[in-house]
Scaffold this motif. Structure first.
Motif, PDB file in Angstrom:
ATOM      1  N   VAL A 197       0.834  -1.194   0.000  1.00  0.00           N
ATOM      2  CA  VAL A 197       0.000   0.000   0.000  1.00  0.00           C
ATOM      3  C   VAL A 197       0.869   1.245   0.000  1.00  0.00           C
ATOM      4  N   GLU A 198       1.872   1.266   0.869  1.00  0.00           N
ATOM      5  CA  GLU A 198       2.669   2.468   1.039  1.00  0.00           C
ATOM      6  C   GLU A 198       3.476   2.823  -0.196  1.00  0.00           C
ATOM      7  N   GLN A 199       3.896   1.846  -0.964  1.00  0.00           N
ATOM      8  CA  GLN A 199       4.697   2.175  -2.131  1.00  0.00           C
ATOM      9  C   GLN A 199       3.864   2.872  -3.196  1.00  0.00           C
ATOM     10  N   ARG A 200       2.557   2.767  -3.143  1.00  0.00           N
ATOM     11  CA  ARG A 200       1.718   3.410  -4.140  1.00  0.00           C
ATOM     12  C   ARG A 200       1.098   4.712  -3.633  1.00  0.00           C
ATOM     13  N   ASN A 201       1.116   4.947  -2.329  1.00  0.00           N
ATOM     14  CA  ASN A 201       0.439   6.122  -1.793  1.00  0.00           C
ATOM     15  C   ASN A 201       1.158   7.420  -2.104  1.00  0.00           C
ATOM     16  N   ALA A 202       2.388   7.548  -1.689  1.00  0.00           N
ATOM     17  CA  ALA A 202       3.083   8.825  -1.801  1.00  0.00           C
ATOM     18  C   ALA A 202       3.668   9.042  -3.178  1.00  0.00           C
ATOM     19  N   ASP A 203       4.026   7.986  -3.861  1.00  0.00           N
ATOM     20  CA  ASP A 203       4.701   8.131  -5.148  1.00  0.00           C
ATOM     21  C   ASP A 203       3.963   8.997  -6.150  1.00  0.00           C
ATOM     22  N   PRO A 204       2.733   8.665  -6.519  1.00  0.00           N
ATOM     23  CA  PRO A 204       2.068   9.482  -7.537  1.00  0.00           C
ATOM     24  C   PRO A 204       1.858  10.928  -7.091  1.00  0.00           C
ATOM     25  N   VAL A 205       1.495  11.122  -5.848  1.00  0.00           N
ATOM     26  CA  VAL A 205       1.229  12.473  -5.368  1.00  0.00           C
ATOM     27  C   VAL A 205       2.490  13.320  -5.451  1.00  0.00           C
ATOM     28  N   ARG A 206       3.594  12.816  -4.923  1.00  0.00           N
ATOM     29  CA  ARG A 206       4.847  13.572  -4.955  1.00  0.00           C
ATOM     30  C   ARG A 206       5.376  13.710  -6.376  1.00  0.00           C
ATOM     31  N   ALA A 207       5.183  12.697  -7.199  1.00  0.00           N
ATOM     32  CA  ALA A 207       5.668  12.783  -8.578  1.00  0.00           C
ATOM     33  C   ALA A 207       4.946  13.881  -9.349  1.00  0.00           C
ATOM     34  N   TYR A 208       3.670  14.056  -9.096  1.00  0.00           N
ATOM     35  CA  TYR A 208       2.898  15.070  -9.812  1.00  0.00           C
ATOM     36  C   TYR A 208       3.004  16.447  -9.171  1.00  0.00           C
ATOM     37  N   LEU A 209       2.880  16.509  -7.858  1.00  0.00           N
ATOM     38  CA  LEU A 209       2.793  17.802  -7.167  1.00  0.00           C
ATOM     39  C   LEU A 209       4.104  18.271  -6.546  1.00  0.00           C
ATOM     40  N   GLY A 210       5.045  17.375  -6.337  1.00  0.00           N
ATOM     41  CA  GLY A 210       6.283  17.762  -5.693  1.00  0.00           C
ATOM     42  C   GLY A 210       6.046  18.030  -4.215  1.00  0.00           C
ATOM     43  N   TYR A 211       6.921  18.820  -3.629  1.00  0.00           N
ATOM     44  CA  TYR A 211       6.840  19.092  -2.197  1.00  0.00           C
ATOM     45  C   TYR A 211       6.437  20.538  -1.915  1.00  0.00           C
ATOM     46  N   ASP A 212       5.907  21.225  -2.916  1.00  0.00           N
ATOM     47  CA  ASP A 212       5.495  22.607  -2.714  1.00  0.00           C
ATOM     48  C   ASP A 212       4.305  22.674  -1.759  1.00  0.00           C
ATOM     49  N   ARG A 213       4.190  23.788  -1.077  1.00  0.00           N
ATOM     50  CA  ARG A 213       3.090  23.983  -0.141  1.00  0.00           C
ATOM     51  C   ARG A 213       1.863  24.484  -0.905  1.00  0.00           C
ATOM     52  N   LEU A 214       0.775  23.787  -0.768  1.00  0.00           N
ATOM     53  CA  LEU A 214      -0.503  24.186  -1.355  1.00  0.00           C
ATOM     54  C   LEU A 214      -1.429  24.443  -0.170  1.00  0.00           C
ATOM     55  N   ASP A 215      -1.725  25.730   0.089  1.00  0.00           N
ATOM     56  CA  ASP A 215      -2.353  26.052   1.361  1.00  0.00           C
ATOM     57  C   ASP A 215      -3.632  26.875   1.273  1.00  0.00           C
ATOM     58  N   THR A 216      -4.240  26.961   0.107  1.00  0.00           N
ATOM     59  CA  THR A 216      -5.496  27.697   0.019  1.00  0.00           C
ATOM     60  C   THR A 216      -6.640  26.722  -0.221  1.00  0.00           C
ATOM     61  N   VAL A 217      -7.844  27.193   0.022  1.00  0.00           N
ATOM     62  CA  VAL A 217      -9.032  26.364  -0.182  1.00  0.00           C
ATOM     63  C   VAL A 217      -9.157  25.978  -1.650  1.00  0.00           C
ATOM     64  N   GLU A 218      -8.944  26.921  -2.541  1.00  0.00           N
ATOM     65  CA  GLU A 218      -9.073  26.625  -3.977  1.00  0.00           C
ATOM     66  C   GLU A 218      -8.044  25.589  -4.421  1.00  0.00           C
ATOM     67  N   GLN A 219      -6.815  25.706  -3.934  1.00  0.00           N
ATOM     68  CA  GLN A 219      -5.797  24.717  -4.273  1.00  0.00           C
ATOM     69  C   GLN A 219      -6.210  23.334  -3.779  1.00  0.00           C
ATOM     70  N   THR A 220      -6.749  23.284  -2.575  1.00  0.00           N
ATOM     71  CA  THR A 220      -7.159  22.002  -2.005  1.00  0.00           C
ATOM     72  C   THR A 220      -8.282  21.375  -2.814  1.00  0.00           C
ATOM     73  N   GLN A 221      -9.255  22.172  -3.226  1.00  0.00           N
ATOM     74  CA  GLN A 221     -10.346  21.642  -4.041  1.00  0.00           C
ATOM     75  C   GLN A 221      -9.817  21.102  -5.360  1.00  0.00           C
ATOM     76  N   ASP A 222      -8.901  21.834  -5.981  1.00  0.00           N
ATOM     77  CA  ASP A 222      -8.377  21.402  -7.263  1.00  0.00           C
ATOM     78  C   ASP A 222      -7.435  20.209  -7.141  1.00  0.00           C
ATOM     79  N   VAL A 223      -6.724  20.085  -6.034  1.00  0.00           N
ATOM     80  CA  VAL A 223      -5.909  18.890  -5.803  1.00  0.00           C
ATOM     81  C   VAL A 223      -6.822  17.680  -5.621  1.00  0.00           C
ATOM     82  N   ASN A 224      -7.946  17.851  -4.937  1.00  0.00           N
ATOM     83  CA  ASN A 224      -8.899  16.748  -4.807  1.00  0.00           C
ATOM     84  C   ASN A 224      -9.452  16.337  -6.162  1.00  0.00           C
TER      85      ASN A 224
END
Length: 177
Positions: free
Chosen positions: A33-60
Motif C-alpha cells: 500500500v505504502e509504495q503506491r500512496n506517496a509516489d504518484p502524489v509527490r511525482a505530480y505535485l512535488g513538495y510545494d506547499r498548497l495552502d489555500t481552499v481553492e488549491q485544495t479543491q483542485d488537488v482533490n
C-alpha cells in the motif's frame, strides 16, 4: 507520534481491538500500500506547499483523475517471491521473482473482489475512458493548480472546515481546466 495517539484512542474506545500491523520500528510493514500512496502524489505535485481552499479543491479533483489513470491504466509489478541466495565465497544476495505485470483493476478482477454489478460499472468506466485524454486532463489540472496563488504570509485559511461544508458545484466533482 501519530500511531501512538491512534493506539491510545482505540484502546480506550474499543479495548478488544488489537494492533496487527505497523509494528514499532518497522516502517515498511505494509509496503504494497505504502509504495503506491506517496509516489504518484509527490511525482505530480512535488513538495510545494498548497495552502489555500481553492488549491485544495483542485488537488482533490486531480486525485479523482489520478485514481482513474493509476488503477485502470498503469500496470504494476509485484514481488511474488524473495529467495536468499548464498553461495560459498560470494556475498549473500536476494533473488526476487515478480508476478505478471497487471493494473490494480485487473488484479482485483482476477481475485473476483467485486460484485457483478460493480464490476460491470467499473468495466464500463474503463472502456469509456481514453487514457491519452485522461493524461491531458491531468496535465491541464496540474498547470492550473500551479498557476493558483498561494496564501499570503501570515494569512490562514480553514481548508478543512471550508471543504467539509462546500458541495462541489462542478458536474461529477472533477474539472479539467
Amino acid at each position: 507520534f501519530f500511531n501512538d495517539h491512534m493506539r491510545r484512542f482505540w484502546e480506550q474506545e474499543a479495548p478488544e481491538v488489537h494492533l496487527s500491523r505497523s509494528r514499532p520500528y518497522h516502517k515498511n510493514d505494509n509496503p504494497f500500500v505504502e509504495q503506491r500512496n506517496a509516489d504518484p502524489v509527490r511525482a505530480y505535485l512535488g513538495y510545494d506547499r498548497l495552502d489555500t481552499v481553492e488549491q485544495t479543491q483542485d488537488v482533490n479533483d486531480l486525485y479523482d483523475l489520478m485514481w482513474l489513470y493509476h488503477n485502470f491504466f498503469q500496470p504494476v509489478m509485484r514481488v511474488a517471491e524473495k529467495t536468499i541466495v548464498s553461495e560459498p565465497g560470494q556475498r549473500t544476495r536476494i533473488r526476487r521473482r515478480y508476478d505478471d505485470v497487471r493494473t490494480p483493476f485487473d488484479r482485483l478482477c482476477a481475485v473476483q473482489a467485486f460484485s457483478p454489478e460493480r464490476l460491470a460499472q467499473l468495466t464500463a468506466l474503463r472502456e469509456q475512458t481514453n487514457p491519452r485524454q485522461l493524461l491531458a486532463q491531468i496535465e491541464a489540472q496540474l498547470e492550473y493548480i500551479f498557476s493558483l496563488p498561494c496564501a499570503e504570509p501570515g494569512e490562514t485559511q480553514d481548508v478543512y472546515g471550508t471543504l467539509s461544508h462546500i458541495a462541489d458545484p462542478r458536474p461529477g466533482g472533477t474539472s479539467a481546466r
